[in-house]
Motif scaffolding. Structure first.
Motif, PDB file in Angstrom:
ATOM      1  N   UNK A  16       2.286  -5.581  -1.705  1.00  0.00           N
ATOM      2  CA  UNK A  16       1.001  -4.967  -1.392  1.00  0.00           C
ATOM      3  C   UNK A  16       0.418  -5.600  -0.133  1.00  0.00           C
ATOM      4  N   UNK A  17      -0.399  -4.822   0.556  1.00  0.00           N
ATOM      5  CA  UNK A  17      -1.077  -5.282   1.761  1.00  0.00           C
ATOM      6  C   UNK A  17      -2.573  -5.087   1.588  1.00  0.00           C
ATOM      7  N   UNK A  18      -3.345  -5.702   2.462  1.00  0.00           N
ATOM      8  CA  UNK A  18      -4.795  -5.580   2.391  1.00  0.00           C
ATOM      9  C   UNK A  18      -5.214  -4.146   2.675  1.00  0.00           C
ATOM     10  N   UNK A  19      -6.138  -3.636   1.865  1.00  0.00           N
ATOM     11  CA  UNK A  19      -6.653  -2.288   2.057  1.00  0.00           C
ATOM     12  C   UNK A  19      -8.133  -2.303   2.387  1.00  0.00           C
ATOM     13  N   UNK A  20      -8.790  -1.177   2.139  1.00  0.00           N
ATOM     14  CA  UNK A  20     -10.210  -1.070   2.450  1.00  0.00           C
ATOM     15  C   UNK A  20     -11.105  -1.404   1.260  1.00  0.00           C
TER      16      UNK A  20
ATOM     17  N   UNK B  32      13.282  -8.112  -3.213  1.00  0.00           N
ATOM     18  CA  UNK B  32      12.123  -8.973  -3.410  1.00  0.00           C
ATOM     19  C   UNK B  32      10.956  -8.085  -3.828  1.00  0.00           C
ATOM     20  N   UNK B  33      10.593  -8.166  -5.111  1.00  0.00           N
ATOM     21  CA  UNK B  33       9.548  -7.302  -5.655  1.00  0.00           C
ATOM     22  C   UNK B  33       8.361  -8.165  -6.063  1.00  0.00           C
ATOM     23  N   UNK B  34       7.252  -7.990  -5.394  1.00  0.00           N
ATOM     24  CA  UNK B  34       6.036  -8.732  -5.724  1.00  0.00           C
ATOM     25  C   UNK B  34       5.308  -8.048  -6.877  1.00  0.00           C
ATOM     26  N   UNK B  35       4.350  -8.764  -7.461  1.00  0.00           N
ATOM     27  CA  UNK B  35       3.514  -8.175  -8.509  1.00  0.00           C
ATOM     28  C   UNK B  35       2.703  -7.031  -7.913  1.00  0.00           C
TER      29      UNK B  35
END
Length: 204
Positions: free
Chosen positions: A108-112, A67-70
């Motif tokens: 991807x996850x939320x960053x700063x 499962x590859x997200x953008x």
């Protein structure tokens, strides 16, 4: 040779192969610390596709659900980031070997706000979080080598690459419930027609 001699010879050949792999990994680990970084705009999506194609050769015909997200672009050394992704995906392929329906997800996850945060998640054997501090050390292994092969250099290599990009690497996991590995790297922004880093780039 008799049967006993064949066993001795097979054991020596296997040990020599493992030592060769260890030396190759140590040399690669050492080069990463000395090599000059070639920084540019990098498509993480393209890197992941290349890494999946490479590690797919290690799956021995297993049907892995990917499962590859953008994924966004970032600013960094393309070859180093590709190696980091190959190591993380290879790790996920290895530790899902015991699963009837292996699953590996990249997203991807939320960053700063200044970094791109990428994760690689699997439904493999996982690990005990009380040992998480050992994951990225050289020669540190949380699983028996006779069950899961490896030299104990791969995750240390990932950490060195990401630190050279001014980012961080960390992991979460549960025993028999899979693991998720994260890394951050600087975003790319466009200034005066040229792409560059969005904050100071630490090359150390």
């Amino acid at each position: 040779m008799d049967e006993k001699s064949h066993r001795y010879m097979a054991a020596m050949l296997d040990s020599a192969k493992k030592m060769g792999n260890l030396i190759d990994d140590l040399l690669a680990f050492s080069r990463i610390g000395r090599a000059e970084t070639q920084k540019s705009l990098v498509s993480l999506g393209q890197l992941v596709r290349e890494a999946v194609a490479e590690v797919g050769q290690e799956s021995n015909g297993r049907q892995i659900h990917w499962k590859i997200s953008a994924l966004p672009e970032c600013y960094g050394d393309r070859s180093m980031l590709r190696l980091a992704l190959v190591n993380l995906l290879s790790n996920a392929v290895k530790f899902t070997r015991t699963r009837n329906a292996p699953e590996i997800e990249v997203g991807t996850a939320a960053g700063n706000g200044h970094d791109v945060v990428v994760f690689v998640r699997d439904n493999g054997v996982g690990f005990d979080m009380k040992y998480v501090h050992k994951l990225f050390g050289v020669f540190q292994r949380l699983h028996q080598s006779d069950t899961f092969e490896g030299t104990g250099i791969g995750l240390a290599t990932v950490q060195r690459i990401i630190h050279r990009h001014g980012g961080n690497v960390w992991a979460e996991g549960r025993v028999d419930k899979g693991a998720t590995f994260y890394f951050s790297t600087p975003k790319a922004c466009k200034q005066n027609g040229n792409y560059g880093k969005i904050r100071p780039y630490f090359d150390g």
